[in-house]
Design an enzyme around this catalytic site. Structure first.
Site, mmCIF file in Angstrom:
data_model
loop_
_atom_site.group_PDB
_atom_site.id
_atom_site.type_symbol
_atom_site.label_atom_id
_atom_site.label_comp_id
_atom_site.label_asym_id
_atom_site.label_seq_id
_atom_site.Cartn_x
_atom_site.Cartn_y
_atom_site.Cartn_z
ATOM 1 N N GLU A 175 -7.290 5.497 4.844
ATOM 2 C CA GLU A 175 -7.273 4.732 3.594
ATOM 3 C C GLU A 175 -7.410 5.754 2.471
ATOM 4 O O GLU A 175 -8.452 6.396 2.318
ATOM 5 C CB GLU A 175 -8.425 3.732 3.568
ATOM 6 C CG GLU A 175 -8.419 2.724 4.721
ATOM 7 C CD GLU A 175 -7.471 1.565 4.497
ATOM 8 O OE1 GLU A 175 -6.882 1.471 3.386
ATOM 9 O OE2 GLU A 175 -7.312 0.740 5.417
ATOM 10 N N GLU A 230 0.874 -1.173 0.000
ATOM 11 C CA GLU A 230 0.000 0.000 0.000
ATOM 12 C C GLU A 230 0.911 1.222 0.000
ATOM 13 O O GLU A 230 1.429 1.629 1.035
ATOM 14 C CB GLU A 230 -0.936 -0.045 1.208
ATOM 15 C CG GLU A 230 -1.850 -1.270 1.165
ATOM 16 C CD GLU A 230 -2.678 -1.464 2.426
ATOM 17 O OE1 GLU A 230 -2.758 -0.529 3.257
ATOM 18 O OE2 GLU A 230 -3.258 -2.562 2.581
#
Length: 461
Positions: A290, A88
């Site tokens: 996120e 990520e």
């Protein structure tokens, strides 16, 4: 020839860092960039390592502020952490761009940067999992590289407060992953007030708790902290300053999130997470951000993603100035460590305590609050404070508590240290031992040395 090399080296380290490209820098390139920034702007930056990954890669942190090397009383400590999951990766890019933006803004006397860096010490860890990044691929959703080199998900490896309440056995600290041990040690050396860790695969601001034991914290499917109002506010600050997060339904392969925010547990239960650990044991309010539907966005999208997140990243830092800050002084006028500073109606699992400087920080929304301060050998002090909105002024309300010693003739209430720590799961050995004053490796000299080596290699190679 040696004089030419010396001139080039001096030019490299005494001039501002070159323009930062929008691309995915590998771990070595990130290290070189941080070294260059630290060498170019030593008055407002300090590069240090909090430890090493399993494979021995340094976990570099760049601190920015007027006093980047050490804590200053009254200046709150803030941190951003990225790349906890190695695949990520947008957070790595955004945090490098944020460093570049802050330094350039300060150098150009831009008001927004001066206000942030004059009032806050900002710590940036661009990659918590460099080994995982090395193993990752560019797939949007698959998890190759998510874990560290040992195959462990770092966001499941922290001590879990709810396991402690259930008297479940926990891993000894020395048996936790190297990267997790490094962050735990980091939290012991700095009095962090506010934090966020940057992830990918969705577009939402998630806040504690991530876990529950089915007790009173469980409300309507959410695991609610005593500071839920503050956490919701913090999440919405990021969501509404973001270009699209607040819309809540941008990612086609993710569930919708009302206003782009969610309680962590209500999204999905998670044991051993970093944000709960920060809040319960280090009294640092942390969110999980996120920030991209795709875990590894295409390079061509990076400039637009920086534009979408820039305002949010800066606005979130500013929230470290919510609420009240100050010191607790004993009957002799000396600031004291481990005084318990509690706010009525906010029964924290582990009560908030003052650090070695006698400081406390409480992030609170504007309103009236009743504070109770307890310290052994002193009368219990209760005072009501009217708390204004601090972020607009880049300072929380300042209020010092002055305690009175117990005398044999007084009938006043005495502070009871056992009552001040009612939760058996609280292990204050895992809490703040100092505020940036515990000795640890200082990497500034090493940083410049490594930078010189890198420059020489580039010149002769």
């Amino acid at each position: 020839m040696s004089s030419v090399l010396l001139f080039l080296l001096l030019f490299l380290f005494l001039t501002p860092a070159s323009t930062l490209e929008f691309r995915y820098h590998n771990n070595r390139e990130i290290e070189q960039y941080l070294l260059q920034v630290n060498a170019s702007d030593p008055a407002i930056t300090h590069l240090y390592s909090i430890g090493q990954s399993v494979r021995g890669q340094q976990l570099w942190v760049l601190a920015l502020g007027l006093s980047p090397r050490r804590h200053t009383v009254g200046i709150p400590e803030f941190k951003y952490v990225a790349n906890m999951h190695g695949n990520e990766v947008l957070g790595r890019v955004l945090l490098l761009q944020l460093i570049d933006d802050l330094v350039r803004g300060y150098r150009n006397n831009e008001t927004w940067s001066l206000q942030l860096l004059n009032s806050t010490r900002i710590h940036i860890l661009p990659t918590m999992n460099p080994d995982g990044f090395d193993a990752s691929d560019t797939n949007c959703q698959y998890s190759q590289g998510r874990a560290n080199y040992n195959g462990v998900d770092l966001n499941r490896n922290f001590p879990d407060a709810f396991a402690g309440l259930r008297r479940q056995p926990q891993l000894a600290e020395q048996n936790r992953e190297a990267e997790v041990r490094a962050v735990i040690g980091w939290l012991r050396t700095e009095s962090f007030v506010l934090s966020a860790n940057l992830h990918g695969g969705a577009l939402v601001a998630s806040y504690p708790y991530d876990n529950s034991n089915g007790g009173s914290e469980l409300v309507g499917g959410a695991s609610v902290t005593p500071d839920d109002d503050v956490f919701v506010h913090l999440a919405k600050v990021y969501s509404y300053n973001h270009a699209s997060m607040h819309q809540g339904d941008i990612c086609s392969d993710s569930r919708p999130f009302l206003e782009g925010v969610t309680n962590g547990y209500q999204w999905y239960p998670l044991a051993g997470g970093m944000q709960d650990y920060n809040y319960v044991w280090a009294q640092c309010l942390e969110l999980t951000l996120e920030i991209s539907c795709c875990k590894f966005p295409p390079v061509k999208q990076l400039p637009a993603m920086w534009t979408e997140n820039r305002k949010s990243l800066l606005a979130f830092i500013q929230q470290v100035h919510l609420g009240v800050k100050g010191r607790v002084f004993d009957g002799s006028g000396v600031p004291v460590q481990n005084a318990v500073v509690e706010v009525k109606g906010r029964a924290n699992m582990c009560p908030f305590r003052t650090d070695r400087h006698g400081e406390y920080y409480r992030l609170l929304l504007p309103g009236n609050y009743s504070f109770t301060v307890t310290y052994p050998g002193h009368e219990v002090l209760t005072e009501t404070l009217n708390v204004p909105h601090g972020p607009d002024h880049y300072s929380a309300m300042k209020y010092d508590f002055m305690l009175r010693r117990i005398t044999t003739t007084t009938g006043r209430t005495q502070a009871n240290p056992t009552e001040a720590n009612p939760t058996a799961s609280c292990d204050y050995n895992l809490q703040l031992e100092a505020s940036g004053v515990v000795s640890r490796p200082t990497w500034a000299g090493l940083g410049v040395g490594l930078g010189l080596v890198a420059a020489l290699r580039s010149l002769v190679g």
